[in-house]
Design an enzyme around this catalytic site. Structure first.
Site, mmCIF file in Angstrom:
data_model
loop_
_atom_site.group_PDB
_atom_site.id
_atom_site.type_symbol
_atom_site.label_atom_id
_atom_site.label_comp_id
_atom_site.label_asym_id
_atom_site.label_seq_id
_atom_site.Cartn_x
_atom_site.Cartn_y
_atom_site.Cartn_z
ATOM 1 N N LEU A 113 11.231 -20.580 -3.161
ATOM 2 C CA LEU A 113 10.165 -19.747 -2.874
ATOM 3 C C LEU A 113 8.765 -20.102 -3.737
ATOM 4 C CD1 LEU A 113 9.309 -17.461 -1.032
ATOM 5 C CD2 LEU A 113 10.016 -15.789 -2.928
ATOM 6 N N ASP A 173 0.750 -1.335 0.057
ATOM 7 C CA ASP A 173 -0.047 0.080 0.051
ATOM 8 C C ASP A 173 0.695 1.113 0.112
ATOM 9 O OD1 ASP A 173 -2.277 1.294 0.204
ATOM 10 O OD2 ASP A 173 -2.491 1.545 2.485
ATOM 11 N N HIS A 213 2.866 3.132 -9.069
ATOM 12 C CA HIS A 213 3.024 1.573 -9.100
ATOM 13 C C HIS A 213 4.223 1.121 -9.898
ATOM 14 C CE1 HIS A 213 -0.998 2.003 -8.116
ATOM 15 N NE2 HIS A 213 -1.412 2.465 -8.840
HETATM 16 C C1 FPP Z 1 -1.898 0.123 -3.464
HETATM 17 O O1 FPP Z 1 -1.473 1.354 -3.517
HETATM 18 C C2 FPP Z 1 -1.057 -0.788 -4.464
HETATM 19 C C3 FPP Z 1 -1.818 -1.358 -5.701
HETATM 20 C C4 FPP Z 1 -3.330 -0.997 -5.898
HETATM 21 C C5 FPP Z 1 -1.154 -1.939 -6.484
HETATM 22 C C6 FPP Z 1 0.056 -2.873 -6.353
HETATM 23 C C7 FPP Z 1 1.121 -3.094 -7.451
HETATM 24 C C8 FPP Z 1 2.081 -2.933 -7.531
HETATM 25 C C9 FPP Z 1 3.059 -2.867 -6.462
HETATM 26 C C10 FPP Z 1 3.045 -2.986 -9.080
HETATM 27 C C11 FPP Z 1 3.038 -4.299 -9.781
HETATM 28 C C12 FPP Z 1 2.983 -5.304 -9.018
HETATM 29 C C13 FPP Z 1 3.395 -6.591 -9.491
HETATM 30 C C14 FPP Z 1 3.177 -7.668 -8.611
HETATM 31 C C15 FPP Z 1 4.085 -6.622 -10.691
HETATM 32 P P1 FPP Z 1 -2.403 2.604 -3.921
HETATM 33 O O2 FPP Z 1 -2.493 2.990 -5.221
HETATM 34 O O3 FPP Z 1 -3.766 2.270 -3.073
HETATM 35 O O4 FPP Z 1 -1.593 3.625 -3.018
HETATM 36 P P2 FPP Z 1 -2.387 4.826 -2.049
HETATM 37 O O5 FPP Z 1 -3.267 4.290 -0.854
HETATM 38 O O6 FPP Z 1 -1.195 5.633 -1.637
HETATM 39 O O7 FPP Z 1 -3.302 5.551 -3.071
#
Ligand code: FPP
Length: 248
Positions: free
Chosen positions: A135, A24, A41
């Protein structure tokens, strides 16, 4: 790699077998830097590498990452498209290194909803890394805990309707057998980055007795050191699974 469910044993912890992570804070990281959300991201993908390294170095057997929730489909189309592209890129670029490290990748969730390119790429990485023993990396994509439970209930309802299963004999093991995570032990440790204190509809069945570690960093800043810190802190927890631990 063990693939059987373990019954929980109360007492001191050592290295967690299964670690799950709610990644997050990508959006906030980008906002703090005056960048568009998709840059957050993209930076988060680097932190995925760090978490995988941390897990392999710590001797964790299973790492489960919440990469895209069922609710994330309601985000703006350009953000969804950026996330699908990143997933595809990750699957295309990391396959050979993950295979070399002995990491087996599995995608759990509604894979039929993925963009065709992303789906093909994740299926290729699943094939190419199959059998890795260091893993198991589960990427939870188009996944939510409630949707998973509803899907399991439907599966069991069909078995009851066909007469194969007696409703009075339905037990927890039947539900577990109908989840995406069937055959895996429940997570021992859940890490959530960015300091938020929520489960966000993640692994609602499996997290029943999981220890929680809140990492104070935004996901793109998460490093293998943060992973190791969480694992070390887990070592000091006493797990009771609702029972009493003998003090003698
Ligand atoms: C939450 O942050 C994160 C996500 C919705 C996406 C997670 C994706 C990645 C880490 C990149 C790609 C992953 C892989 C496995 C290749 P948010 O956007 O909700 O953050 P915020 O709460 O600060 O808005």
């Amino acid at each position: 790699m063990s693939s059987t469910s373990r019954s929980p044993h109360p007492g001191d912890c050592s290295v967690p077998v299964h670690v799950a992570i709610i990644m997050d804070g990508n959006g906030r990281w980008a906002r703090e830097k005056g960048l568009p959300r998709h840059e957050g991201h993209r930076a988060g993908m680097k932190a995925v590498r760090e978490a995988v390294e941390g897990a392999v170095e710590s001797g964790v057997e299973i790492l489960t990452l919440f990469a895209f929730s069922t609710e994330n489909w309601q985000r703006p189309p350009d953000e969804i498209s950026a996330l699908m592209t990143l997933l595809q890129l990750y699957a295309e670029r990391e396959g050979s290194e993950l295979k070399e490290k002995g990491v087996e990748v599995r995608v759990l969730g509604e894979r039929s909803r993925l963009a065709p390119g992303a789906r093909a790429a994740v299926e290729r990485i699943e094939d190419s890394t199959r059998g890795g023993e260091a893993l198991q990396l589960n990427l939870m994509i188009s996944y939510s805990g409630r949707a998973e439970i509803v899907r399991a209930v439907r599966t069991l309802a069909r078995r009851v309707a066909s007469g194969e299963l007696d409703p009075d004999e339905v037990e927890a093991s039947h539900v577990e057998g109908a989840l995406y995570t069937t055959g895996l032990p429940d997570p021992d440790l859940l890490i959530r980055s960015s300091g938020e204190l929520r489960l966000s509809n993640f692994m609602l069945w499996q997290l029943a007795y999981t220890e929680i570690h809140i990492a104070p960093v935004l996901w793109p800043d998460f490093t293998r050191k943060d992973f190791q810190r969480a694992v070390q802190e887990f070592d000091s927890r006493e797990r009771r699974f609702g029972r009493v631990v003998s003090s003698t």
